[in-house]
Design a protein around this motif. Structure first.
Motif, PDB file in Angstrom:
ATOM      1  N   PHE A 254     -14.066  -4.721  -0.877  1.00 56.53           N
ATOM      2  CA  PHE A 254     -14.405  -4.895   0.533  1.00 56.53           C
ATOM      3  C   PHE A 254     -13.886  -6.242   1.046  1.00 56.53           C
ATOM      4  N   SER A 255     -13.919  -7.256   0.198  1.00 56.85           N
ATOM      5  CA  SER A 255     -13.369  -8.553   0.583  1.00 56.85           C
ATOM      6  C   SER A 255     -11.879  -8.432   0.878  1.00 56.85           C
ATOM      7  N   SER A 256     -11.179  -7.676   0.034  1.00 57.76           N
ATOM      8  CA  SER A 256      -9.736  -7.484   0.238  1.00 57.76           C
ATOM      9  C   SER A 256      -9.458  -6.797   1.569  1.00 57.76           C
ATOM     10  N   LEU A 257     -10.215  -5.748   1.876  1.00 54.23           N
ATOM     11  CA  LEU A 257     -10.015  -5.035   3.129  1.00 54.23           C
ATOM     12  C   LEU A 257     -10.265  -5.943   4.325  1.00 54.23           C
ATOM     13  N   ALA A 258     -11.317  -6.755   4.264  1.00 58.11           N
ATOM     14  CA  ALA A 258     -11.628  -7.659   5.373  1.00 58.11           C
ATOM     15  C   ALA A 258     -10.519  -8.694   5.570  1.00 58.11           C
ATOM     16  N   HIS A 259      -9.970  -9.216   4.477  1.00 55.52           N
ATOM     17  CA  HIS A 259      -8.876 -10.188   4.583  1.00 55.52           C
ATOM     18  C   HIS A 259      -7.608  -9.526   5.144  1.00 55.52           C
ATOM     19  N   ALA A 260      -7.367  -8.265   4.763  1.00 54.97           N
ATOM     20  CA  ALA A 260      -6.191  -7.558   5.288  1.00 54.97           C
ATOM     21  C   ALA A 260      -6.303  -7.361   6.797  1.00 54.97           C
ATOM     22  N   ARG A 261      -7.508  -7.007   7.270  1.00 55.70           N
ATOM     23  CA  ARG A 261      -7.714  -6.880   8.716  1.00 55.70           C
ATOM     24  C   ARG A 261      -7.508  -8.224   9.419  1.00 55.70           C
ATOM     25  N   THR A 262      -7.970  -9.286   8.784  1.00 61.89           N
ATOM     26  CA  THR A 262      -7.775 -10.620   9.366  1.00 61.89           C
ATOM     27  C   THR A 262      -6.294 -10.949   9.463  1.00 61.89           C
ATOM     28  N   ALA A 263      -5.539 -10.567   8.452  1.00 60.62           N
ATOM     29  CA  ALA A 263      -4.095 -10.834   8.457  1.00 60.62           C
ATOM     30  C   ALA A 263      -3.422 -10.165   9.650  1.00 60.62           C
ATOM     31  N   ILE A 264      -3.826  -8.929   9.949  1.00 66.69           N
ATOM     32  CA  ILE A 264      -3.236  -8.231  11.097  1.00 66.69           C
ATOM     33  C   ILE A 264      -3.573  -8.962  12.392  1.00 66.69           C
ATOM     34  N   GLY A 265      -4.823  -9.406  12.521  1.00 65.34           N
ATOM     35  CA  GLY A 265      -5.209 -10.143  13.719  1.00 65.34           C
ATOM     36  C   GLY A 265      -4.400 -11.414  13.903  1.00 65.34           C
ATOM     37  N   HIS A 266      -4.201 -12.161  12.824  1.00 64.66           N
ATOM     38  CA  HIS A 266      -3.393 -13.384  12.917  1.00 64.66           C
ATOM     39  C   HIS A 266      -1.945 -13.057  13.274  1.00 64.66           C
ATOM     40  N   ALA A 267      -1.421 -11.980  12.680  1.00 67.52           N
ATOM     41  CA  ALA A 267      -0.033 -11.602  12.969  1.00 67.52           C
ATOM     42  C   ALA A 267       0.137 -11.216  14.430  1.00 67.52           C
ATOM     43  N   GLN A 268      -0.855 -10.545  14.987  1.00 67.41           N
ATOM     44  CA  GLN A 268      -0.782 -10.177  16.403  1.00 67.41           C
ATOM     45  C   GLN A 268      -0.725 -11.408  17.301  1.00 67.41           C
ATOM     46  N   GLN A 269      -1.354 -12.479  16.857  1.00 66.27           N
ATOM     47  CA  GLN A 269      -1.349 -13.717  17.630  1.00 66.27           C
ATOM     48  C   GLN A 269      -0.144 -14.606  17.297  1.00 66.27           C
ATOM     49  N   GLY A 270       0.747 -14.105  16.439  1.00 69.80           N
ATOM     50  CA  GLY A 270       1.932 -14.877  16.082  1.00 69.80           C
ATOM     51  C   GLY A 270       1.665 -16.010  15.119  1.00 69.80           C
TER      52      GLY A 270
END
Length: 422
Positions: A254-270
């Motif tokens: 679950f920690s891995s999934l949460a970090h992966a979602r965070t990565a997408i959010g950061h990528a969207q913000q450049g």
């Protein structure tokens, strides 16, 4: 300060200790949407007469537990004359006579209500697993949403039956997960407003269930919804809320999934550095995962899905070659029964190929995406992703023969699947 003999006799007749009565009253409070704040000390204050008139919501819960009015339990409002105190044996004899031989005194409600137990919990959980399998095959659609909401309504409705606190919390957890399934169905179908409504309700139910796994699931879906809405800051915040749940500290998957979602959010913000760092955390956590029982909704997540999410991150960061490589790794590992997931990964592969200038190969990849969903409606997320591909194809290769050919095919597929959606 006179002792409340009436309440004590009712507790004795029901076999309730102070802690058990506190639990029963808290169950009633939670089922009515309030916090369960009653403890041993509260009950002791009732018994000693220190508290002569509990709060309205507590009186309502006591009425549900014992099946009689607060005055019958020895309570009276401020300013009202105190009911005469009778000998304990007299009260007990009257209570026993009334419950056995007359209809003037109500039969205790808990005894009269049919009970709900573990078998009901198992049955409802099995129904949820069936909906998860349907989603993995067909993707989000109206029938799935309705079935999930029906399951949630049944779980909440069972709160009206007699049950232990543990069973009640499990029922709230099941209702939260059914509602989260309905929300996910709307997210996949791009019904964004309905998805938000369901997520709000799912988070409320997960809170009453005190279930960190259900809470994590809701925050995970909230991050995806924010991604669809273009609310990138909220997406990062939701993913970080998922990281903060208890379950992510207990289970690295679950920690891995949460970090992966965070990565997408950061990528969207450049924010490339933050996105890559979060991907690294996701990979590290996933490497620590061990086989253990987990709910069916998270069965989709593993190395293959992390590769698929990494492809999205790289795509958002403007790194199409890395995105293509990650998509290939995802497709090589994704199970065949995950048709929707494979179709999504294939569409992302096509975008990565197109952004590297290979329009012919990219169009061929999208053919595979259509083929994967043959016989089923195209989920809304996939339709939007293919629409993004169409737009970029017309921008990057507007005059090529393959682009015109694909546009004709795309419009035909869109029309056919659109008709099916009705």
């Amino acid at each position: 300060m006179a002792e409340n003999f009436r309440l004590r006799v009712h507790m004795d007749e029901h076999g309730l200790q102070q802690s058990v009565l506190a639990d029963r009253v808290n169950d009633g409070l939670r089922s009515a949407g309030h916090k369960g704040t009653v403890g041993d000390r509260t009950v002791r204050n009732w018994l000693t007469g220190k508290t002569r008139w509990p709060h309205q919501r507590q009186r309502d819960a006591l009425t549900a537990v014992f099946g009689c009015t607060p005055s019958c339990l020895g309570f009276h409002p401020p300013g009202a004359p105190e009911p005469p105190q009778e000998d304990t044996d007299v009260i007990r004899r009257r209570f026993c006579t009334a419950t056995v031989g007359t209809a003037a005194t109500a039969v205790p409600l808990i005894a009269a209500r049919p009970a709900v137990g573990t078998s009901d919990v198992i049955r409802l959980r099995n129904g949820m697993d069936a909906l998860t399998a349907l989603d993995q095959s067909k993707g989000g659609h109206v029938a799935l949403e309705r079935a999930a909401l029906s399951g949630a309504a049944e779980a909440v409705g069972l709160q009206g039956k007699a049950a232990s606190q543990t069973i009640r919390q499990r029922l709230f957890s099941i209702a939260a997960n059914y509602t989260a399934t309905a929300a996910w169905s709307c997210i996949d179908a791009r019904q964004l407003d309905r998805a938000q409504t369901h997520l709000n309700e799912a988070l409320r139910l997960a809170g009453m269930a005190q279930d960190p796994m259900a809470q994590m699931r809701v925050w995970n879906s909230t991050a995806i919804l924010a991604h669809q809405r273009g609310e990138y800051g909220e997406g990062v915040a939701a993913a970080q809320a998922a990281q903060a749940t208890v379950i992510t500290r207990r289970d690295p998957l679950f920690s891995s999934l949460a970090h992966a979602r965070t990565a997408i959010g950061h990528a969207q913000q450049g924010e490339r550095q933050s996105a890559i760092r979060s991907l690294g955390y996701a990979e590290e956590s996933l490497s620590k995962t061990q086989d253990q029982p987990r709910p069916g909704w998270v069965a989709f997540y593993g190395p293959a899905e992390l590769h698929a999410l990494a492809a999205i991150v790289r795509e958002l960061l403007g790194e199409p070659a890395e995105a293509e490589a990650a998509s290939h790794r995802a497709l090589s590992a994704l199970p065949k029964e995950y048709r929707r997931n494979r179709a999504m990964a294939t569409a992302h592969l096509a975008l990565a190929q197109l952004h590297q200038g290979d329009a012919e190969q990219a169009c061929g990849s999208t053919e595979d995406a259509f083929h994967l969903m043959s016989g089923s409606e195209l989920p809304g997320r996939l339709r939007v992703l293919l629409g993004d591909f169409y737009r970029d194809l017309l921008t990057l290769a507007p005059s090529t023969h393959i682009a015109r050919e694909w546009a004709d095919r795309y419009r035909n597929e869109w029309s056919t699947r659109e008709h099916g959606n009705r």
